[in-house]
Design a protein around this motif. Sequence first.
Motif, short mmCIF file in Angstrom:
data_model
loop_
_atom_site.label_atom_id
_atom_site.label_comp_id
_atom_site.label_asym_id
_atom_site.label_seq_id
_atom_site.Cartn_x
_atom_site.Cartn_y
_atom_site.Cartn_z
N ASN A 5 -41.55 30.24 132.18
CA ASN A 5 -41.92 28.89 131.75
C ASN A 5 -41.64 27.96 132.92
OD1 ASN A 5 -42.03 26.29 130.71
ND2 ASN A 5 -41.21 26.91 128.72
N GLU A 7 -42.59 24.89 133.60
CA GLU A 7 -42.21 23.52 133.27
C GLU A 7 -40.72 23.44 132.96
OE1 GLU A 7 -43.23 20.04 130.03
OE2 GLU A 7 -44.70 21.63 130.37
N HIS A 8 -40.23 24.41 132.21
CA HIS A 8 -38.80 24.45 131.86
C HIS A 8 -37.96 24.68 133.12
CE1 HIS A 8 -35.23 25.09 129.46
NE2 HIS A 8 -35.03 26.24 130.08
N ALA A 9 -38.38 25.61 133.97
CA ALA A 9 -37.65 25.89 135.20
C ALA A 9 -37.65 24.67 136.12
CB ALA A 9 -38.25 27.09 135.91
N ARG A 11 -37.85 21.49 135.26
CA ARG A 11 -36.94 20.46 134.72
C ARG A 11 -35.47 20.86 134.91
NH1 ARG A 11 -38.91 16.33 132.35
NH2 ARG A 11 -37.09 15.81 131.13
N ARG A 12 -35.17 22.13 134.72
CA ARG A 12 -33.76 22.57 134.87
C ARG A 12 -33.29 22.45 136.31
NH1 ARG A 12 -31.76 27.72 131.89
NH2 ARG A 12 -29.90 26.86 132.84
N TYR A 148 -40.29 16.41 140.67
CA TYR A 148 -40.00 17.76 140.22
C TYR A 148 -40.02 18.68 141.45
CZ TYR A 148 -41.08 16.15 135.50
OH TYR A 148 -41.08 15.47 134.31
#
Length: 184
Positions: A5, A7-9, A11-12, A148
Amino acid sequence: MRHVNWEHADRRLLAALRDCGRDPRVAATARALSHGGEHGAVWLAAGLVCAAADRERRQGWLRGTALVGAAHLASMGVKRVVRRPRPRLPRLEPLVKTLGRHSFPSSHATAAAAATVVFGALRPAGGRLVPPLAAAICVSRLVVGVHYPTDVAAGALLGGLTARLGAGWLRAAPVAGRGGDSHG
């Protein structure tokens, strides 16, 4: 095969790097780097200073500076098309204000990567001195929380590609004192 994922990576990783900005020394350094990289200013200034100081390769420095400027302009054009909003992290406000609302690609990273390619091609010292500063400016945009990681990666790719596309023009710049030999 496991699905990533992105997008998740994205953001993290951004949250982890932005969290580094809680340290006042890290925040101050990231702000300074971020401000220096605004509109490719540090790279454009460096290119012009080198053009004034290195008479032998003046045309090359001017062309290289133009390529950095062109890369920056290309990133601004892509931003207008993609229109990705800047990140918003809960409880972590950005450490700098930005003029634009769009995040993709990072224009700081675009100019930094272009400078790395062209300045390194002009002088060996450029190949040693520019990359660490360019990387620091790229990371600063994550620490200040305005891009990002994928924005920075895309910007670096765009900058490197723009500089590579102009490599022939850069190499064709006349070198003073070489009887017109442009491959110095």
